[in-house]
Design an enzyme around this catalytic site. Structure first.
Site, PDB file in Angstrom:
ATOM      1  N   GLY A 427     -69.223   6.265  58.364  1.00 25.28           N
ATOM      2  CA  GLY A 427     -70.207   6.158  57.244  1.00 25.28           C
ATOM      3  C   GLY A 427     -70.593   4.668  57.218  1.00 25.28           C
ATOM      4  N   GLY A 430     -75.575   0.449  52.474  1.00 27.07           N
ATOM      5  CA  GLY A 430     -75.760  -0.973  52.002  1.00 27.07           C
ATOM      6  C   GLY A 430     -74.519  -1.288  51.113  1.00 27.07           C
ATOM      7  N   GLY A 432     -71.159  -0.745  51.829  1.00 19.69           N
ATOM      8  CA  GLY A 432     -69.906  -0.758  52.710  1.00 19.69           C
ATOM      9  C   GLY A 432     -69.753   0.159  53.888  1.00 19.69           C
ATOM     10  N   VAL A 434     -67.313   3.262  55.775  1.00 24.64           N
ATOM     11  CA  VAL A 434     -66.526   4.132  55.426  1.00 24.64           C
ATOM     12  C   VAL A 434     -65.692   4.487  56.778  1.00 24.64           C
ATOM     13  CG1 VAL A 434     -65.926   6.410  54.681  1.00 24.64           C
ATOM     14  CG2 VAL A 434     -67.560   5.196  53.409  1.00 24.64           C
ATOM     15  N   LYS A 448     -63.054   3.577  51.978  1.00 22.79           N
ATOM     16  CA  LYS A 448     -64.319   2.940  51.754  1.00 22.79           C
ATOM     17  C   LYS A 448     -63.727   1.554  51.608  1.00 22.79           C
ATOM     18  CE  LYS A 448     -68.201   2.743  48.948  1.00 22.79           C
ATOM     19  NZ  LYS A 448     -69.041   3.516  47.646  1.00 22.79           N
ATOM     20  N   ASP A 545     -76.689   8.349  41.621  1.00 19.27           N
ATOM     21  CA  ASP A 545     -77.187   8.361  42.955  1.00 19.27           C
ATOM     22  C   ASP A 545     -76.991   9.869  43.477  1.00 19.27           C
ATOM     23  OD1 ASP A 545     -78.492   7.570  45.269  1.00 19.27           O
ATOM     24  OD2 ASP A 545     -76.656   7.074  46.161  1.00 19.27           O
TER      25      ASP A 545
END
Length: 749
Positions: A427, A430, A432, A434, A448, A545
């Site tokens: 992943g 914006g 970071g 993963v 992460k 979010d």
């Protein structure tokens, strides 16, 4: 007479040198293009693979139209855009018009222009190091659409202000002007400028919205730009990176059409999909021509060689050597052994000196490694203290959370990710990157690694780690620990294997496998997790979010709420918090956008959008739909108002069998996305209502356990298990403003 003869000799040597340099320069100039091809258009050099005709360019992507401008001078263009400069280092400068949308005083559209590059290949990508994406206006939002990694890509920028006096000259922080860094490998782009309210409230000083990509340092914003940024079809410089083909050197070198000529090397640029060529050290010219890289005569230029005596410089192919006078030895270089008198004597002193030098070298190397290791240990200790490691360790010990939440060492996580190998990236967004990691106890985890760190927020970070470490809910991704020995703290989560709800809804080959019963189960579990965060956590947590790509599914298709990077803790004596705007377009609470007041009802609105996704199978925001249907929430409300609910529902939900449930969930979604937060239900009420709908279902097998047959029937699967090993990486494919974009609106952006 002797002095006069010497003067003539020196002058003649100088003439010969200048003549040879001039000849070399002329030859290099003629060899920048293919034979019999123009190497200039006006004052701009056109090197191969570019050319002014089909026979002179590598392919149509590199075709330059040499057109006469209004001033009578020849002007190179590509795709109708002026090209002021082409660089052999792999960059091309364009003069691009601004994208705009202008309105008259009554709010009617008066003029419109959308800038775009129509080349549909990946030859040209926007330079992420040389450019910025900017928007100008007091009622403006702008998009950059393009391609990235063979998929659609979008990003945005928002600028708002109430009056011209609020605008600060020379700044571009979201008030009158906003700017955003451009990521790597974006190609085939277009720009779109838009307005929230058609500039009706700011028309007197700002009738237009503008969007553009500009080379860094080439645009300095001022308040006057709000009314007159566009002057006679103004253009701004921007830079594209260009490469050859779409394969890296490793594979391109095996092909018959490999372009790098003799005395050149192949490079894989960071920004681009293909490869570039460059002349080897000691050569100069055009590496894309078969014999374009010519030997550089370093002896003609004292700045190119470091011989102790320039007259003893000897040019060689790709290099040079320096000779020594008779009876001397050495390499003749200023930074080397120079030239020393050779007596031809090798005695015991010389041997002892050599042995001593070797011992000294070994000892120095050993000491250097020890010092370097100690510096690394001290650096990690400093990072550990800066990131609040001592305080966090004490707090974990007091709360007896040491066993459940671990403070990992930097070496443990480095080993778990194979030194953060790019193949283990699952992943990237914006905030970071993963990584998938394998701990020494064989546990698979998600690690992460944030890109940014705010040292003023270390205390809040520690509090959030302590709080999240104690969240033990079956529908919330578990925080296993963190690492504080790096400059930016690392977080370690449990690894969820079945992917995101987003991909299961919106990938056509998967959406048909999810029955309505499974969707209702996932919705109820997600609502229960959010209700827990709002009501049971102390202090309460607002996720901020909530979206389908932040809901993961485990092996049993149990919903797991993830990604608390944007979450905020709410003090017990407050019901709302003022924050900089942050979230995902399509899910973002409109009341929060207007007031910047974050409440738990903001999560309710976002969850309502997820319910609509589950009902319709459509994305929350999509520019592939007509303009009036781009916002799924608005389109859904319109369908309910016009009594067209079953027209917008996904076809495989068993409409007749589940009609009552579908209507109830649709009504619940409608209440969740009401404009005023006070009119929306709480997540506790939403969770109770969804659980009630599940219990009244006549089928007793709605709750999915570990039984594979029940799971397959619930999810609509008729064949073997359906494994998706990478959970977070799949959601990143859609991490764009066009298809599920994460946008941080800090500072009005």
């Amino acid at each position: 007479m002797g002095g006069y003869r010497l003067h003539l000799q020196v002058t003649w040597v100088g003439v010969l040198i200048l003549s040879e340099m001039a000849t070399s320069a002329v030859a290099a100039a003629h060899e920048s293009a293919l034979p019999s091809c123009l190497d200039h258009c006006g004052e701009v050099q056109i090197p191969y693979p570019f050319g002014t005709s089909d026979d002179c360019s590598l392919n149509k992507d590199f075709l330059i139209n040499c057109t006469q401008s209004s001033t009578g001078r020849d002007q190179p263009q590509i795709d109708g855009i002026v090209v002021p400069k082409i660089s052999m280092e792999g960059q091309l400068e364009l003069s691009l018009k601004l994208s705009k949308k202008c309105y008259n005083e009554s709010g009617m559209l008066s003029s419109f222009w959308r800038s775009r590059l129509l080349i549909t290949t990946s030859t040209f990508t926007i330079s992420n190091t040389e450019n910025m994406f900017m928007a100008v206006g007091c009622d403006t939002y702008a998009y950059l659409h393009g391609k990235q990694y063979n998929g659609n890509f979008s990003m945005g920028c928002m600028s708002i202000c109430q009056n011209q006096s609020n605008v600060l000259n020379g700044t571009c922080s979201g008030i009158g002007c906003c700017k955003v860094e451009i990521p790597k490998k974006v190609s085939n782009f277009s720009l779109q400028a838009s307005s929230f309210r058609n500039h009706t409230e700011v028309w007197s000083f700002n009738p237009c919205s503008y969007a553009f990509i500009v080379k860094k340092g080439q645009f300095n914003f001022s308040s006057d730009n709000l009314s007159n940024i566009e002057d006679n079809n103004r253009t701004l410089p921007m830079v594209l990176d260009w490469t050859i083909g779409n394969e890296r050197c490793k594979y391109a070198q095996l092909k018959s059409d490999y372009l790098c000529g003799g005395n050149s090397t192949c490079d894989d640029p960071e920004n681009g999909y293909g490869y570039r060529c460059q002349c080897k050290k000691g050569y100069d010219g055009n590496p894309y021509l078969p014999l374009g890289c010519k030997d550089v005569n370093e002896c003609l230029n004292p700045n190119l060689n470091n011989c102790t005596s320039p007259k003893r410089c000897i040019n060689t192919e790709g290099n040079y050597t320096c000779s020594c006078p008779k009876w001397h030895s050495g390499d003749g270089r200023k930074d080397g052994e120079s030239c020393t008198l050779n007596l031809g004597l090798v005695n015991k002193t010389a041997i002892a000196s050599g042995v001593g030098f070797v011992v000294l070298l070994v000892s120095s190397t050993w000491m250097y490694l020890i010092i370097k290791q100690r510096k690394l240990i001290r650096l990690r200790e400093r990072f550990f203290r800066q990131n609040g490691g001592v305080i966090l360790r004490q707090q974990l010990s007091r709360q007896n959370s040491v066993e459940t939440t671990k403070i990992f060492s930097a070496e443990e996580l480095k080993k778990a990710t194979n030194n953060y190998h790019e193949n283990l990236i699952i992943g990237e967004g914006g905030f970071g990157i993963v990584y998938k990691g394998f701990l020494s106890d064989n546990r698979v985890v998600a690690i992460k690694k944030s890109k940014l760190v705010d040292k003023s927020q270390i205390e809040q970070f520690i509090n959030e780690v302590l709080l999240l470490s104690q969240i033990n809910h079956r529908n919330v991704v578990k925080l296993l620990g963190c690492c504080l020995e790096t400059e930016v703290p690392l977080l370690v989560y449990e690894f969820i294997s079945r992917g995101t709800l987003f991909e299961h809804i919106h990938h056509k080959d998967r959406s048909l496998r999810i029955s309505w019963e499974a969707r209702l189960k996932i919705a109820a579990e997600t609502a229960e997790a959010l209700s827990y965060l709002h009501c049971a956590a102390s202090p309460p947590i607002i996720h901020r979010d909530v979206k389908s790509s932040n809901i993961l599914l485990d092996d049993n298709y149990t919903a797991k709420v993830s990604d608390f990077g944007a979450s905020r803790l709410i003090p017990l004596d407050q019901i709302e918090v003022f924050t900089l705007m942050q979230g995902t377009l399509g899910y973002l609470d409109p009341e929060y956008m207007q007031t910047s007041q974050l409440t738990e009802k903001s999560d309710v609105y976002s969850f309502g959008v997820i319910l609509i996704e589950l009902l319709t199978g459509e994305k929350a925001l999509s520019f592939d739909r007509p303009e009036e249907e781009r916002s799924l929430a608005m389109h859904f409300l319109s369908a309910i108002k016009e009594d067209r609910l079953f027209e917008v529902l996904e076809q495989n939900l068993g409409t007749k069998r589940n009609e009552k449930q579908l209507k109830e969930v649709a009504n619940l979604a409608r209440r969740c996305i009401k404009l005023k937060g006070e009119d929306r239900p709480t997540m506790k009420e939403v969770a109770a209502e969804l659980e009630g709908l599940r219990k009244i279902d006549k089928h007793s097998w709605v709750s999915v356990g570990s039984n594979s047959e029940e799971r397959e029937y619930l999810l609509g699967e008729t064949s073997g298990s359906y494994t998706y090993d990478v959970a977070i990486k799949s959601s990143v494919v859609y991490d764009s403003m066009k298809d599920h974009t994460m946008v941080a609106f800090d500072g009005g952006r």
